[in-house]
Design a protein around this motif. Structure first.
Motif, PDB file in Angstrom:
ATOM      1  N   LYS A 391     -50.891  87.345  46.192  1.00  0.00           N
ATOM      2  CA  LYS A 391     -52.060  87.966  45.590  1.00  0.00           C
ATOM      3  C   LYS A 391     -51.623  89.147  44.745  1.00  0.00           C
ATOM      4  CE  LYS A 391     -55.244  86.623  49.300  1.00  0.00           C
ATOM      5  NZ  LYS A 391     -56.229  87.111  50.301  1.00  0.00           N
ATOM      6  N   ALA A 392     -52.557  89.689  43.948  1.00  0.00           N
ATOM      7  CA  ALA A 392     -52.254  90.863  43.132  1.00  0.00           C
ATOM      8  C   ALA A 392     -53.568  91.538  42.754  1.00  0.00           C
ATOM      9  CB  ALA A 392     -51.481  90.480  41.878  1.00  0.00           C
ATOM     10  N   THR A 393     -53.500  92.831  42.493  1.00  0.00           N
ATOM     11  CA  THR A 393     -54.631  93.564  41.920  1.00  0.00           C
ATOM     12  C   THR A 393     -54.231  94.039  40.535  1.00  0.00           C
ATOM     13  OG1 THR A 393     -53.895  95.621  42.989  1.00  0.00           O
ATOM     14  CG2 THR A 393     -55.544  94.294  44.138  1.00  0.00           C
ATOM     15  N   CYS A 394     -55.160  93.937  39.593  1.00  0.00           N
ATOM     16  CA  CYS A 394     -54.854  94.209  38.192  1.00  0.00           C
ATOM     17  C   CYS A 394     -55.821  95.252  37.648  1.00  0.00           C
ATOM     18  CB  CYS A 394     -54.945  92.925  37.357  1.00  0.00           C
ATOM     19  SG  CYS A 394     -53.832  91.603  37.927  1.00  0.00           S
ATOM     20  N   GLY A 395     -55.344  96.469  37.440  1.00  0.00           N
ATOM     21  CA  GLY A 395     -56.155  97.512  36.834  1.00  0.00           C
ATOM     22  C   GLY A 395     -56.344  97.266  35.355  1.00  0.00           C
ATOM     23  N   PHE A 396     -57.049  98.162  34.701  1.00  0.00           N
ATOM     24  CA  PHE A 396     -57.376  97.996  33.294  1.00  0.00           C
ATOM     25  C   PHE A 396     -56.526  98.951  32.467  1.00  0.00           C
ATOM     26  CE2 PHE A 396     -61.047  96.745  35.783  1.00  0.00           C
ATOM     27  CZ  PHE A 396     -61.271  95.471  35.285  1.00  0.00           C
ATOM     28  N   GLY A 397     -55.658  98.382  31.627  1.00  0.00           N
ATOM     29  CA  GLY A 397     -54.707  99.186  30.874  1.00  0.00           C
ATOM     30  C   GLY A 397     -55.297  99.840  29.649  1.00  0.00           C
ATOM     31  N   PRO A 398     -54.514 100.710  29.001  1.00  0.00           N
ATOM     32  CA  PRO A 398     -54.993 101.403  27.803  1.00  0.00           C
ATOM     33  C   PRO A 398     -55.289 100.432  26.673  1.00  0.00           C
ATOM     34  CG  PRO A 398     -52.649 101.802  28.161  1.00  0.00           C
ATOM     35  CD  PRO A 398     -53.139 101.082  29.360  1.00  0.00           C
ATOM     36  N   ASP A 399     -56.270 100.784  25.846  1.00  0.00           N
ATOM     37  CA  ASP A 399     -56.662  99.920  24.739  1.00  0.00           C
ATOM     38  C   ASP A 399     -55.456  99.573  23.880  1.00  0.00           C
ATOM     39  OD1 ASP A 399     -59.224 100.097  25.644  1.00  0.00           O
ATOM     40  OD2 ASP A 399     -59.831 101.647  24.215  1.00  0.00           O
ATOM     41  N   GLY A 400     -55.362  98.301  23.507  1.00  0.00           N
ATOM     42  CA  GLY A 400     -54.268  97.857  22.661  1.00  0.00           C
ATOM     43  C   GLY A 400     -53.084  97.336  23.437  1.00  0.00           C
ATOM     44  N   PHE A 401     -52.972  97.676  24.738  1.00  0.00           N
ATOM     45  CA  PHE A 401     -51.850  97.199  25.536  1.00  0.00           C
ATOM     46  C   PHE A 401     -52.319  96.392  26.745  1.00  0.00           C
ATOM     47  CE2 PHE A 401     -50.278 100.690  23.089  1.00  0.00           C
ATOM     48  CZ  PHE A 401     -49.046 100.238  22.655  1.00  0.00           C
ATOM     49  N   GLY A 402     -53.446  96.765  27.301  1.00  0.00           N
ATOM     50  CA  GLY A 402     -54.075  95.949  28.316  1.00  0.00           C
ATOM     51  C   GLY A 402     -53.314  95.834  29.617  1.00  0.00           C
ATOM     52  N   THR A 403     -53.537  94.708  30.304  1.00  0.00           N
ATOM     53  CA  THR A 403     -53.000  94.483  31.638  1.00  0.00           C
ATOM     54  C   THR A 403     -52.101  93.253  31.626  1.00  0.00           C
ATOM     55  OG1 THR A 403     -54.992  95.429  32.606  1.00  0.00           O
ATOM     56  CG2 THR A 403     -53.633  94.079  34.047  1.00  0.00           C
ATOM     57  N   VAL A 404     -51.000  93.329  32.375  1.00  0.00           N
ATOM     58  CA  VAL A 404     -50.006  92.250  32.385  1.00  0.00           C
ATOM     59  C   VAL A 404     -49.701  91.849  33.822  1.00  0.00           C
ATOM     60  CG1 VAL A 404     -47.674  91.561  31.709  1.00  0.00           C
ATOM     61  CG2 VAL A 404     -49.009  93.087  30.233  1.00  0.00           C
ATOM     62  N   LEU A 405     -49.647  90.536  34.062  1.00  0.00           N
ATOM     63  CA  LEU A 405     -49.266  89.978  35.352  1.00  0.00           C
ATOM     64  C   LEU A 405     -47.854  89.413  35.225  1.00  0.00           C
ATOM     65  CD1 LEU A 405     -49.959  88.998  38.264  1.00  0.00           C
ATOM     66  CD2 LEU A 405     -50.893  86.918  37.196  1.00  0.00           C
ATOM     67  N   ARG A 406     -46.933  89.900  36.053  1.00  0.00           N
ATOM     68  CA  ARG A 406     -45.567  89.358  36.064  1.00  0.00           C
ATOM     69  C   ARG A 406     -45.493  88.265  37.126  1.00  0.00           C
ATOM     70  NH1 ARG A 406     -40.480  92.998  35.073  1.00  0.00           N
ATOM     71  NH2 ARG A 406     -41.377  92.640  33.015  1.00  0.00           N
ATOM     72  N   VAL A 407     -45.042  87.087  36.723  1.00  0.00           N
ATOM     73  CA  VAL A 407     -45.077  85.894  37.578  1.00  0.00           C
ATOM     74  C   VAL A 407     -43.712  85.218  37.577  1.00  0.00           C
ATOM     75  CG1 VAL A 407     -46.197  83.687  38.015  1.00  0.00           C
ATOM     76  CG2 VAL A 407     -47.487  85.536  36.941  1.00  0.00           C
ATOM     77  N   ARG A 408     -43.251  84.808  38.752  1.00  0.00           N
ATOM     78  CA  ARG A 408     -42.095  83.912  38.848  1.00  0.00           C
ATOM     79  C   ARG A 408     -42.612  82.515  39.166  1.00  0.00           C
ATOM     80  NH1 ARG A 408     -39.198  85.971  43.022  1.00  0.00           N
ATOM     81  NH2 ARG A 408     -40.105  84.463  44.488  1.00  0.00           N
ATOM     82  N   ILE A 409     -42.186  81.537  38.362  1.00  0.00           N
ATOM     83  CA  ILE A 409     -42.574  80.141  38.599  1.00  0.00           C
ATOM     84  C   ILE A 409     -41.508  79.526  39.497  1.00  0.00           C
ATOM     85  CG2 ILE A 409     -43.104  77.924  37.525  1.00  0.00           C
ATOM     86  CD1 ILE A 409     -43.884  79.456  34.997  1.00  0.00           C
ATOM     87  N   ASP A 410     -41.852  79.363  40.773  1.00  0.00           N
ATOM     88  CA  ASP A 410     -40.876  78.918  41.776  1.00  0.00           C
ATOM     89  C   ASP A 410     -40.682  77.408  41.778  1.00  0.00           C
ATOM     90  OD1 ASP A 410     -40.555  81.595  42.818  1.00  0.00           O
ATOM     91  OD2 ASP A 410     -42.511  81.348  43.766  1.00  0.00           O
ATOM     92  N   ARG A 411     -41.796  76.673  41.635  1.00  0.00           N
ATOM     93  CA  ARG A 411     -41.706  75.213  41.696  1.00  0.00           C
ATOM     94  C   ARG A 411     -42.964  74.630  41.064  1.00  0.00           C
ATOM     95  NH1 ARG A 411     -43.472  77.207  46.431  1.00  0.00           N
ATOM     96  NH2 ARG A 411     -45.255  76.183  47.464  1.00  0.00           N
ATOM     97  N   VAL A 441     -51.434  76.536  35.877  1.00  0.00           N
ATOM     98  CA  VAL A 441     -50.010  76.643  35.577  1.00  0.00           C
ATOM     99  C   VAL A 441     -49.604  75.468  34.702  1.00  0.00           C
ATOM    100  CG1 VAL A 441     -47.676  76.827  36.511  1.00  0.00           C
ATOM    101  CG2 VAL A 441     -49.620  77.762  37.794  1.00  0.00           C
ATOM    102  N   ALA A 442     -48.898  75.753  33.605  1.00  0.00           N
ATOM    103  CA  ALA A 442     -48.331  74.713  32.752  1.00  0.00           C
ATOM    104  C   ALA A 442     -46.815  74.851  32.797  1.00  0.00           C
ATOM    105  CB  ALA A 442     -48.849  74.842  31.326  1.00  0.00           C
ATOM    106  N   VAL A 443     -46.141  73.946  33.531  1.00  0.00           N
ATOM    107  CA  VAL A 443     -44.695  74.014  33.665  1.00  0.00           C
ATOM    108  C   VAL A 443     -44.057  73.287  32.496  1.00  0.00           C
ATOM    109  CG1 VAL A 443     -42.724  73.381  35.098  1.00  0.00           C
ATOM    110  CG2 VAL A 443     -44.853  74.171  36.163  1.00  0.00           C
ATOM    111  N   GLN A 444     -43.141  73.969  31.827  1.00  0.00           N
ATOM    112  CA  GLN A 444     -42.482  73.399  30.656  1.00  0.00           C
ATOM    113  C   GLN A 444     -41.103  72.877  31.036  1.00  0.00           C
ATOM    114  OE1 GLN A 444     -42.460  76.833  28.102  1.00  0.00           O
ATOM    115  NE2 GLN A 444     -44.343  76.210  27.078  1.00  0.00           N
ATOM    116  N   GLY A 445     -40.752  71.686  30.561  1.00  0.00           N
ATOM    117  CA  GLY A 445     -39.413  71.160  30.736  1.00  0.00           C
ATOM    118  C   GLY A 445     -38.999  71.038  32.184  1.00  0.00           C
ATOM    119  N   GLY A 446     -37.684  70.936  32.386  1.00  0.00           N
ATOM    120  CA  GLY A 446     -37.140  70.816  33.731  1.00  0.00           C
ATOM    121  C   GLY A 446     -36.719  72.159  34.268  1.00  0.00           C
ATOM    122  N   SER A 447     -36.164  72.136  35.478  1.00  0.00           N
ATOM    123  CA  SER A 447     -35.706  73.368  36.118  1.00  0.00           C
ATOM    124  C   SER A 447     -34.408  73.816  35.479  1.00  0.00           C
ATOM    125  CB  SER A 447     -35.494  73.128  37.607  1.00  0.00           C
ATOM    126  OG  SER A 447     -34.983  74.290  38.224  1.00  0.00           O
TER     127      SER A 447
END
Length: 522
Positions: A391-411, A441-447
């Motif tokens: 899970k994650a909580t996502c605050g609201f970033g400054p105008d023009g830069f916004g909010t970013v979620l960092r994700v690792r695609i495990d499988r 999730v859209a997984v591209q190509g192989g591992s």
């Protein structure tokens, strides 16, 4: 605000922050000579008298390179040193070096701070000031600033040091029903401190709704339907004084079912509330007569240099907030940064005051939310992982830069779906069914071979209504990756990071402030 308290925007414990420039850009531009820019330097620093436990005004400034090369990148300033002459304060004001910033040294009232090389912007608060016993209220001396660089001309500036504390007051925060088709706001402010503000007073009024560029002693963020007005009054504000403007600012909601929120703040002219809080000197001016002041009894005003006035539509505010779906795109084993879209309303736009806390994310199976690396720098707000990254909580970033979620695609998990949820305040939302939306999730190509990537690639995010969508994350070509993945570009690392100004917009999460250097295109 520098000691005068804009709501949610107090700058605390500032240290060195190295910032790069925002955005991309590949067009060649005309190079310009390198120069040192000194920004947001206060005209005066107010130091509480000895024994006064009130807020101690920080001495804070920002430095930047004023030159660009042929690609539009800021040209580095090299071998930069900032020297502060505080010798005139000897015996009246004590000086204590701050920790966590540059390695400054002090000798005989002269503080030297080697800053090395940097591009775009550096913010620093190298010392704290304390009034010594027996120092009388009034001007105690000056701080002389000299900035040198090996590739730019030397610049000098002076700041006045005043012992004493003007304690500004404003109208209390209120919420009331809107009557008629518009609201009329006449701001009031006073001084309950022990010293006068003699350099003038600046008033800033803002709202999501537009007003008119009316008053000649006010500057506006734009000439047509401005949403910010900044007015200067060339007069002193003595202890016990209180005034209300003799004219009003008119704001009209977009329709009868909407409300209006108006915020105003005051500060000593020349002491902007934060490093980006004041309008530029060349902003459009009003076309009518000047806005004046009328003396009032200030007993109803409350401590604090800013306030917020909310005008609710008859029957209260009802807005259908809808979470916005988005897709995480990348390869197995990769870490991607994904722009998080903000909620929408049927009329477009999004008012952060309508939500209760940050956005809540449940990650799709096969993915993990990750925190920003300790030494990484970005101007966006990054989501904060929870429950082992599920899970994650996502605050609201400054105008023009916004909010970013960092994700690792495990499988790759067939049909993997997560959710993003917005929590409207109270019972303002008549349709809670759309407060959650899908994350796919859209997984591209192989591992890919080898270990999972620790460096993020640019992910994907859907289109959002104008004004809600943060700008894309700056990227640069990934070295040695024949598949064309693009790794997120970063600026200079290793500096302590602080939330400046934009922290007022953070509803949960962690705000880290830095800009990415432009990506060159060949």
């Amino acid at each position: 605000m520098r000691g005068f308290g804009r709501v949610g925007g107090v700058v605390a414990a500032l240290a060195l922050v190295v910032l790069g420039s925002a955005g991309g850009g590949g067009r060649a531009v005309a190079a310009s000579p390198v120069s040192v820019r000194v920004m947001a330097l206060p005209q005066s620093v107010f130091v509480p008298r000895h024994g006064d436990s009130g807020y101690a005004e920080p001495y804070l400034l920002a430095l930047a390179s004023g030159g660009v090369d042929g690609s539009g990148d800021e040209t580095d300033l090299t071998d930069v040193e900032a020297v502060f002459d505080l010798s005139s304060l000897a015996g009246k004001v004590g000086v204590q070096l701050t920790s966590g910033g540059p390695s400054c040294t002090e000798d005989q009232g002269v503080v030297r701070c080697p800053l090395g090389d940097f591009y775009q912007r550096t913010e620093l608060s190298p010392f704290k000031l304390t009034a010594l016993e027996g120092t009388s209220v009034g001007v105690a001396g000056t701080i002389g600033l000299t900035v040198t660089a090996s590739n730019a001309a030397t610049v000098t500036r002076t700041t006045q040091v005043v012992v004493g504390s003007p304690r500004l007051t404003t109208d209390p925060v209120t919420s009331q029903e809107l009557t008629g088709g518009s609201v009329q706001v006449s701001p009031a402010f006073g001084n309950r401190g022990d010293i006068a503000v003699t350099q003038g007073i600046t008033l800033q009024v803002s709202s999501a709704a537009g007003t008119t560029a009316r008053y000649s002693n006010c500057r506006y963020n734009r000439a047509d339907a401005p949403t910010v007005a900044e007015c200067t009054f060339d007069r002193a504000l003595a202890p016990g004084d209180a005034f209300r403007t003799d004219g009003a600012f008119s704001f009209a909601p977009p329709d009868a079912s909407s409300g209006v929120t108006v915020t105003y703040a005051v500060w000593p002219t020349g002491n902007p509330p934060d490093l980006a809080g004041a309008l530029p000197a060349d902003a459009p001016r009003g076309t009518g007569g000047p806005l004046g002041l009328t003396a009032i009894d200030g007993s109803a005003l409350v401590a604090g240099g800013s306030t917020e006035l909310t005008f609710l539509p008859p029957g209260g505010t009802h807005v259908d907030l809808a979470a916005t779906a988005f897709t995480i795109t990348g390869k197995i084993g990769r870490t991607v940064d994904v722009n998080v879209p903000y909620p929408t309303t049927p009329k477009g736009g999004f008012d952060r005051s309508m939500v209760e806390g940050p956005l809540e994310v449940t990650m799709p199976p096969g993915t993990t939310a990750l925190p920003l690396g300790r030494d990484e720098e970005t101007e966006a707000v990054y989501c904060v992982p929870a429950d082992g990254g599920t899970k994650a909580t996502c605050g609201f970033g400054p105008d023009g830069f916004g909010t970013v979620l960092r994700v690792r695609i495990d499988r790759k998990v067939a049909g993997a779906t997560g959710t993003i949820t917005v929590r409207p305040k109270g019972d303002i939302d008549p349709n809670p069914a759309n407060n959650s939306a899908a994350i796919t999730v859209a997984v591209q190509g192989g591992s890919p071979s080898g270990s999972p990537s620790a460096t993020p690639t640019s992910g994907s995010s859907p289109d959002s209504p104008a004004g809600n969508q943060p700008s894309p994350i700056a990227t640069a070509p990934a070295a040695g990756d024949g598949n064309g993945d693009r790794l997120a570009a970063t600026g200079t690392s290793g500096a302590p990071l602080l939330g400046v100004g934009g922290a007022a917009f953070l509803l949960g999460g962690v705000l880290l402030v830095v800009r990415h250097r432009r990506r060159r295109t060949v």
